[in-house]
Enzyme design. Structure first.
Site, PDB file in Angstrom:
ATOM      1  N   GLU A   1     134.445  81.252 -34.653  1.00 45.54           N
ATOM      2  CA  GLU A   1     135.820  80.192 -34.630  1.00 45.54           C
ATOM      3  C   GLU A   1     136.654  80.437 -35.719  1.00 45.54           C
ATOM      4  O   GLU A   1     136.306  80.489 -36.633  1.00 45.54           O
ATOM      5  CB  GLU A   1     135.151  78.785 -34.372  1.00 45.54           C
ATOM      6  CG  GLU A   1     134.772  78.863 -32.802  1.00 45.54           C
ATOM      7  CD  GLU A   1     134.279  77.192 -32.809  1.00 45.54           C
ATOM      8  OE1 GLU A   1     134.650  76.098 -32.971  1.00 45.54           O
ATOM      9  OE2 GLU A   1     133.218  76.769 -32.783  1.00 45.54           O
TER      10      GLU A   1
ATOM     11  N   GLU B   1     128.010  74.336 -35.795  1.00 47.88           N
ATOM     12  CA  GLU B   1     128.787  73.249 -36.743  1.00 47.88           C
ATOM     13  C   GLU B   1     127.659  72.461 -36.994  1.00 47.88           C
ATOM     14  O   GLU B   1     127.722  71.013 -37.032  1.00 47.88           O
ATOM     15  CB  GLU B   1     129.867  72.662 -36.296  1.00 47.88           C
ATOM     16  CG  GLU B   1     131.055  73.634 -35.843  1.00 47.88           C
ATOM     17  CD  GLU B   1     132.222  73.368 -35.872  1.00 47.88           C
ATOM     18  OE1 GLU B   1     132.454  72.078 -35.967  1.00 47.88           O
ATOM     19  OE2 GLU B   1     133.459  74.080 -36.132  1.00 47.88           O
TER      20      GLU B   1
HETATM   21  O1  AHR Z   1     136.975  75.345 -30.343  1.00 48.60           O
HETATM   22  C1  AHR Z   1     137.348  74.431 -30.880  1.00 48.60           C
HETATM   23  C2  AHR Z   1     136.501  73.437 -31.600  1.00 48.60           C
HETATM   24  O2  AHR Z   1     136.268  73.250 -33.202  1.00 48.60           O
HETATM   25  C3  AHR Z   1     133.885  73.516 -31.245  1.00 48.60           C
HETATM   26  O3  AHR Z   1     134.414  72.778 -30.141  1.00 48.60           O
HETATM   27  C4  AHR Z   1     133.851  73.298 -32.273  1.00 48.60           C
HETATM   28  O4  AHR Z   1     133.450  73.969 -32.997  1.00 48.60           O
HETATM   29  C5  AHR Z   1     134.882  73.606 -33.929  1.00 48.60           C
HETATM   30  O5  AHR Z   1     135.707  72.566 -33.813  1.00 48.60           O
END
Ligand code: AHR
Length: 509
Positions: free
Chosen positions: A312, A183
């Site tokens: 994610e 990110e």
């Molecule tokens: O999974 C929690 C957070 O969500 C992670 O650290 C980040 O990559 C995303 O914003």
């Protein structure tokens, strides 16, 4: 209510990468510390600090890949702090996820590279490292690869041999997947897409050169993409501004483009009927993000072989906040929504190379929860367990004819039945969920088999309410029951699915 599912073996999509059933574990709250690593706290059985109870539950899932150490944590993490004798490792700050924010979070570095590789080995999982771009350097990232993988006689390779906890590290750990940051449009340094493209080119240049000159493992580099605005387009466009070199176009520096998607509707266990359905509508964004990323790749990197990773994904309820280490209850509703996402990803087997639900233990849509003395499974765990037969199978095109709920102001509507199918070893494996909160669905499964017989059929969450969640006392109630399948002639069978349930059916000819 009747719905119909058509499965045709003559219309294969592609092989389903097992990595679509991947996972993500961050140094965040009680995911690693507490959930995986307890050191020698004496309360649970460990294998040199790693919880045996957590490992034995996760091992059952045949987890293909595990991403670590973050997340946002990764871009303020310096890997050398986490190797060598544990008593000599420095206690450090990490600016992300200061859980229990009244106290500053200090990273002990007790769990580092060699512990993670040992964890992966005990799970039968491939490690995936996210390198630090935000506060790191190409040198630090390339050194990490060298430490993990090099089979020669450098100081770093020899250091790994000394620190190896697996007994298999003599020639290297063979770590294939390397994320170039996390990110980086946000917590990972707030780069513009153009700035990140320059950084990515610099990092990937050294990692690729290492790969070409010193590596026995073909590294796969993962670039940070985005679900918003025009990040992917601008990033890919700017990346190409570097001149072609030994690898050809700078687009060849990357193997995968990664996007993240979280969604919510209402609270973890408190939600209205409308919010119940909104969660399903919003979960469909995962597939839309994949389609958007593919569109950008088709237009801006048409000659490169780049897959899309959903690095994610999952439900992030409002109750999961930094103060509680992003912990939330995980309900049947969440699990049924995960089934729909996995169906959508199977249907995109030709373009999706990996997907990692967030996060493995205790955090967000976890699969396992722990307290000081016990570990137990969540409803979502059982969906992954049920779906694991899709891994490596050939995805088959499926058509679902069902009633569809339109929700005002939602981008996506909600088909009441979600499904996907794959073929392996001559068997057809179908997963089907009924998202209706109140009504059962009779689903007629129409295949192109001359005759069929049921090898196995299971159903999850029968007789459970959508807002139920597991605890150490009731976790077994969420496990699969046998599903009755009525076989009719001409390759057709029929199943009855109770409200908010997920089923799997294995059929042979
Ligand atoms: O999974 C929690 C957070 O969500 C992670 O650290 C980040 O990559 C995303 O914003």
């Amino acid at each position: 209510m009747d719905s119909e599912l058509f499965i045709r073996r003559h219309d294969p999509i592609d092989q389903i990468s097992p990595d679509i059933y991947g996972h993500f574990a961050e140094h965040l709250g009680r995911c690693i510390y507490g959930g995986v690593w307890v050191g020698d706290d004496g309360q649970v059985e460990t294998n040199d600090g790693i919880r045996e109870d957590t490992v034995s539950l996760l091992r059952e899932l045949d987890m293909p890949v595990l991403r670590w150490p973050g997340g946002c944590f990764a871009d303020d993490y310096h890997w050398e702090d986490g190797v060598g004798a544990r008593e000599d490792r420095p206690q450090r700050r990490n600016l992300h996820w200061a859980q229990g924010r009244e106290e500053v979070f200090e990273e002990s570095n007790d769990f580092g590279t060699d512990e993670f590789v040992r964890l992966c080995e005990s799970l039968g999982t491939e490690p995936y490292f996210a390198a630090n771009v935000g506060t790191g350097s190409p040198d630090e990232a390339t050194n990490w690869v060298e430490y993990c993988n090099y089979d020669g006689d450098t100081e770093l390779a020899n250091r790994r041999r000394e620190n190896d906890q697996t007994g298999n590290g003599e020639d290297g750990y063979d770590v294939r997947f390397w994320g170039v940051g996390n990110e980086n449009w946000g917590c990972g340094g707030r780069f513009s897409p153009e700035e990140y493209a320059k950084e990515f080119r610099r990092y990937a240049n050294y990692l690729r050169t290492y790969d070409r000159t010193m590596s026995n493992t073909d590294l796969e580099l993962i670039a940070v993409g985005h679900i918003n605005d025009d990040w992917n387009r601008r990033f890919l466009d700017q990346l190409e501004q570097g001149i072609d070199w030994v690898d050809g176009s700078p687009h060849n520096l990357m193997d995968h483009l990664a996007v993240h998607r979280y969604y919510k509707a209402g609270g973890e266990t408190e939600f209205t009927e409308e919010q119940y359905y909104k969660l399903f509508a919003r979960a469909r964004k995962v597939a839309a993000d994949v389609d958007d990323a593919i569109e950008a790749l088709d237009v801006f990197a048409p000659h490169a072989d780049i897959g899309v990773i959903v690095d994610e994904w999952g439900v992030w309820h409002p109750e999961a906040v930094s103060d509680n280490g992003l912990e939330q209850e995980n309900t049947v509703r969440d699990a049924v929504s995960a089934a729909g996402v996995l169906d959508d990803l199977n249907a995109r087997a030709d373009v999706v190379t990996m997907a990692n639900i967030a996060q493995t233990v205790n955090v967000l849509q976890c699969l396992v929860q722990t307290n000081e003395s016990e570990a137990w499974t969540t409803p979502t765990y059982h969906v992954f367990d049920l779906y694991k037969k899709h891994m490596g199978g050939t995805a088959l095109r499926t058509v679902v004819d069902t009633d569809v709920l339109e929700i005002e102001d939602e981008e996506f509507d909600v088909p009441m039945v979600s499904a996907s199918a794959s073929e392996s070893d001559g068997n057809v494996f179908a997963t089907v969920s009924n998202r209706d909160l109140n009504e059962s669905r009779t689903v007629r499964v129409d295949t192109d088999m001359d005759e069929l017989s049921t090898v196995e059929a299971e159903v999850l969450f029968e007789d459970l309410e959508a807002d139920e969640f597991s605890s150490p006392d009731n976790a077994d109630d969420f496990a699969a029951d046998t599903l009755e399948v009525e076989e009719i002639e001409d390759g057709i069978c029929v199943v009855e699915l109770p409200p908010n349930t997920v089923a799997s059916i294995t059929l042979s000819e």
